[in-house]
Design an enzyme around this catalytic site. Structure first.
Site, PDB file in Angstrom:
ATOM      1  N   GLY A   1      -8.931  -1.509 -17.832  1.00  0.00           N
ATOM      2  CA  GLY A   1      -9.936  -2.365 -17.196  1.00  0.00           C
ATOM      3  C   GLY A   1     -10.843  -1.562 -16.274  1.00  0.00           C
ATOM      4  O   GLY A   1     -12.080  -1.644 -16.358  1.00  0.00           O
TER       5      GLY A   1
ATOM      6  N   GLN B   1     -15.043   9.622 -37.104  1.00  0.00           N
ATOM      7  CA  GLN B   1     -15.878   9.006 -38.155  1.00  0.00           C
ATOM      8  C   GLN B   1     -16.825   7.950 -37.589  1.00  0.00           C
ATOM      9  O   GLN B   1     -17.447   7.196 -38.341  1.00  0.00           O
ATOM     10  CB  GLN B   1     -14.994   8.384 -39.227  1.00  0.00           C
TER      11      GLN B   1
ATOM     12  N   ASP C   1     -10.272  16.134 -24.204  1.00  0.00           N
ATOM     13  CA  ASP C   1      -9.299  15.146 -23.723  1.00  0.00           C
ATOM     14  C   ASP C   1      -9.818  13.766 -24.138  1.00  0.00           C
ATOM     15  O   ASP C   1     -10.885  13.350 -23.671  1.00  0.00           O
ATOM     16  CB  ASP C   1      -9.202  15.265 -22.201  1.00  0.00           C
TER      17      ASP C   1
ATOM     18  N   GLY D   1     -11.947   5.405 -25.830  1.00  0.00           N
ATOM     19  CA  GLY D   1     -12.093   4.040 -26.358  1.00  0.00           C
ATOM     20  C   GLY D   1     -12.604   3.090 -25.284  1.00  0.00           C
ATOM     21  O   GLY D   1     -13.431   2.210 -25.546  1.00  0.00           O
ATOM     22  N   ASP D   2     -12.119   3.277 -24.061  1.00  0.00           N
ATOM     23  CA  ASP D   2     -12.586   2.424 -22.950  1.00  0.00           C
ATOM     24  C   ASP D   2     -14.052   2.685 -22.657  1.00  0.00           C
ATOM     25  O   ASP D   2     -14.813   1.764 -22.330  1.00  0.00           O
ATOM     26  CB  ASP D   2     -11.758   2.699 -21.688  1.00  0.00           C
TER      27      ASP D   2
HETATM   28  O1  RIB Z   1      -7.123   3.894 -22.356  1.00  0.00           O
HETATM   29  C1  RIB Z   1      -6.689   4.868 -21.432  1.00  0.00           C
HETATM   30  C2  RIB Z   1      -5.963   4.190 -20.319  1.00  0.00           C
HETATM   31  O2  RIB Z   1      -4.794   3.588 -20.837  1.00  0.00           O
HETATM   32  C3  RIB Z   1      -5.472   5.118 -19.231  1.00  0.00           C
HETATM   33  O3  RIB Z   1      -6.408   5.289 -18.198  1.00  0.00           O
HETATM   34  C4  RIB Z   1      -4.162   4.483 -18.801  1.00  0.00           C
HETATM   35  O4  RIB Z   1      -4.144   4.067 -17.485  1.00  0.00           O
HETATM   36  C5  RIB Z   1      -3.928   3.332 -19.769  1.00  0.00           C
HETATM   37  O5  RIB Z   1      -4.303   2.133 -19.234  1.00  0.00           O
END
Ligand code: RIB
Length: 323
Positions: A69, A243, A265, A270-271
């Site tokens: 989040g 991809q 890294d 994805g976030d």
């Molecule tokens: O998507 C990566 C995140 O997954 C990390 O920051 C970790 O805290 C977990 O929530």
């Protein structure tokens, strides 16, 4: 050639929005409301990820701000969105730190509860020499984030490191677009899909939710996403790592290739994609323009260690696409 066409399309869409607004800095976009987890990440750099029963030595240990989040909130804010966040931390130093970090990113933190008797969420993350990772999360306060029915203005984006009931009640109260990043894979989250306008998953999560052995590329992702759609208006975006990403909406399907980088890294990439997407959708950009920008943001995110520190600013994303 195809990648260049996508870049030009994204740049043209951005210019069109700037032109419509008159000024780059006059932000008349919807608010982005993030409902999700807040963790402190302990990142261990290893040569190779351990297999079951194996012990490996880490060359370096780093504590950095994270949580799906919080990561998405910062990604959206750095992309230029006005961001509010609902979440929970413990009454401890980590909770104070995370609140300060988010506030420093201009995220509105008034919706973050401080809960006594429970620690702030924590994640142990091993990252190997190729940038791949393994993550174990101890949810702490995140698991106690209570449902709240007060509607939030604008777009809402949630992930699955908080109770599903809390997401369900927020989605029920929301008048704006409801975006769900169904990560990590939790089979019971399927119950939320019927109430989701835009579902975002990676190829492994899609395989899990669609109950297929694996998704290996864009064509398979498009077919599985179409089959998974919970209602005809639902849009689904699938990230495919190197991809790129695909989107299905209405009768259409598109594939946007990734920006080519050597990852250092991948934690939080994805976030980053989801937060950037939310910011751009709040500006009413269409998915065909959003995907290349979100791909570029995620690619840049893999160039720096950690999640929150790696989220790129909009100018860097635009420069990467133009280059
Ligand atoms: O998507 C990566 C995140 O997954 C990390 O920051 C970790 O805290 C977990 O929530």
């Amino acid at each position: 050639m195809a990648a260049r066409a996508w870049r030009l399309r994204a740049l043209a869409a951005t210019l069109a929005i700037v032109f419509k607004r008159g000024h780059w800095w006059e932000n008349d976009a919807m608010d982005v409301h993030i409902l999700g987890s807040i963790n402190v990440d302990t990142i261990l750099s290893v040569d190779a990820l351990p297999t079951a029963g194996e012990t490996v030595l880490a060359a370096q240990v780093t504590r950095l701000p994270g949580g799906k989040g919080a990561n998405q909130a910062v990604a959206a804010a750095r992309m230029g969105a006005r961001v509010t966040m609902t979440g929970a931390v413990g009454a401890d130093a980590d909770g104070d730190w995370m609140r300060a970090v988010l506030k420093g990113e201009e995220v509105d933190v008034r919706g973050i509860a401080t809960l006594a008797g429970v620690p702030t969420g924590a994640a142990m993350i091993a990252v190997d020499a190729a940038g791949e990772n393994q993550i174990i999360v101890a949810p702490g306060a995140n698991a106690l984030l209570a449902p709240e029915t007060a509607p939030k203005p604008g777009l809402i984006l949630a992930q699955l490191e908080i109770p599903l009931d809390t997401i369900a009640s927020a989605f029920a109260a929301s008048a704006g677009p409801r975006l769900l990043n169904a990560a990590p894979f939790i089979p019971a989250a399927c119950a939320l899909f019927a109430h989701t306008d835009l579902l975002i998953v990676n190829q492994h999560e899609l395989a899990g939710y669609a109950d297929v052995p694996a998704i290996s590329g864009p064509a398979e992702a498009i077919a599985a996403a179409r089959a998974l759609r919970a209602h005809p208006q639902q849009q689904i975006v699938v990230t495919l790592g190197g991809q790129g990403a695909v989107a299905v909406f209405g009768d259409a399907a598109i594939h946007a290739p990734a920006l080519s980088v050597t990852p250092r890294d991948t934690v939080g990439a994805g976030d980053c994609f989801c937060g950037a997407m939310a910011a751009l959708i709040a500006e009413e950009m269409d998915l065909a323009a959003v995907l290349p920008l979100a791909n570029a943001a995620a690619a840049l995110c893999t160039q720096t260690v950690g999640a929150i520190p790696a989220m790129p600013a909009r100018a860097a994303v635009m420069a990467a696409l133009a280059g």
